[in-house]
Motif scaffolding. Sequence first.
Motif, short mmCIF file in Angstrom:
data_model
loop_
_atom_site.label_atom_id
_atom_site.label_comp_id
_atom_site.label_asym_id
_atom_site.label_seq_id
_atom_site.Cartn_x
_atom_site.Cartn_y
_atom_site.Cartn_z
N ALA A 1 -6.81 5.36 -5.33
CA ALA A 1 -6.53 6.75 -4.99
C ALA A 1 -7.79 7.48 -4.52
N VAL A 2 -7.57 8.54 -3.76
CA VAL A 2 -8.67 9.38 -3.28
C VAL A 2 -8.20 10.84 -3.24
N ILE A 3 -9.07 11.73 -3.66
CA ILE A 3 -8.86 13.18 -3.54
C ILE A 3 -10.01 13.72 -2.70
N LEU A 4 -9.71 14.50 -1.67
CA LEU A 4 -10.75 14.98 -0.77
C LEU A 4 -10.65 16.48 -0.53
N SER A 5 -11.75 17.06 -0.10
CA SER A 5 -11.71 18.40 0.46
C SER A 5 -11.17 18.28 1.88
N PRO A 6 -10.59 19.34 2.43
CA PRO A 6 -10.00 19.25 3.78
C PRO A 6 -10.98 18.82 4.86
N ARG B 1 -8.29 10.74 -15.05
CA ARG B 1 -9.67 10.27 -14.92
C ARG B 1 -10.33 10.86 -13.68
N MET B 2 -9.60 10.89 -12.57
CA MET B 2 -10.18 11.41 -11.33
C MET B 2 -10.36 12.92 -11.38
N LEU B 3 -9.43 13.61 -12.02
CA LEU B 3 -9.59 15.06 -12.17
C LEU B 3 -10.83 15.38 -12.99
N ALA B 4 -11.07 14.57 -14.02
CA ALA B 4 -12.22 14.78 -14.88
C ALA B 4 -13.53 14.42 -14.20
N ASN B 5 -13.46 13.57 -13.18
CA ASN B 5 -14.67 13.08 -12.51
C ASN B 5 -14.82 13.64 -11.10
#
Length: 308
Positions: free
Chosen positions: A260-265, A292-296
């Motif tokens: 998974a990946v979370i990015l800024s626009p 885990r990703m939200l925390a990191n």
Amino acid sequence: MKQKLVIGTRGSKLALWQANHIAACLRDKYPGVEIELKNMVTTGDRILDVPLAKIGGKGLFTKELEVAMLSREIDLAVHSLKDMPTELPDGLVLAAVTDRVDPGDALISPAYKTLANLPQQARVGTSSLRRKAQLLNARPDLTIVDLRGNLDTRLKKLNTEKLDAIMLAVAGLRRLGWDEHITQIVPQNICLPAVGQGALAIEARAEDIETLAMLAFLNHEPTCQATLAERTFLAEVEGGCQIPIGVYGRVIEGLLSVNAVILSPDGKEVARDNIAGNPDAAAELGRTLAERMLANGGREILARLYEV
């Protein structure tokens, strides 16, 4: 067993292909049952001059079909799973998730062929904030142009809008037999797919036991497990099509792995991670990865996004 099933579908070429594919599967399985298609127009089909991320809300391509199901105009609806919100209306359930076609993203660039070959400041068309953010992460110099419309419309805009490339889902192109347009399947280390990309979702009424039993054969368990992890991840980070998130799960040799990946626009801020475990614990794997990703770093990225 019911003697007639009415399938609700959007009217685009791809949506009709998908609905007709499911109809053919049902006719093969139940030759004595009448299968009827009912075309409907959704909010996402009507509003074509505004970027998806700015329309807001969820279910842009599903709501009208769901209303028709609940009012018993139709018995089931066929969707691209990636278009379905993670929370369904009361009274509706996912009856089946089909075996996944290639979940990747295709680059279509007759002149340059690949992402690496695109010139500086190349104009790339996409309607997806997820694709935009990941493209800019890999190539910050690119100029991203919003691209709405059905697949055939977007392919035409490659020329009419003077674009150097466009990005579309591989699955849709393949289902329509348009493989020849694909010049590169973008590697997942550059662009992770949308939740559920490549799979079809069959939605029906929770209390319609007969229809649910008739649809059960369409469910592909490994895809169902993988996409459950993806959808749980998405629900935990409270993302929708307006948030740049890519996530892909797959079951290999009895193990479910999820990236998974979370990015800024703008693609400058990125949180990446992966997890693997028992496919029977798909939801828990998706939830754990999200937490885990939200925390990191992911929570900070999303917090700034919500402020905009």
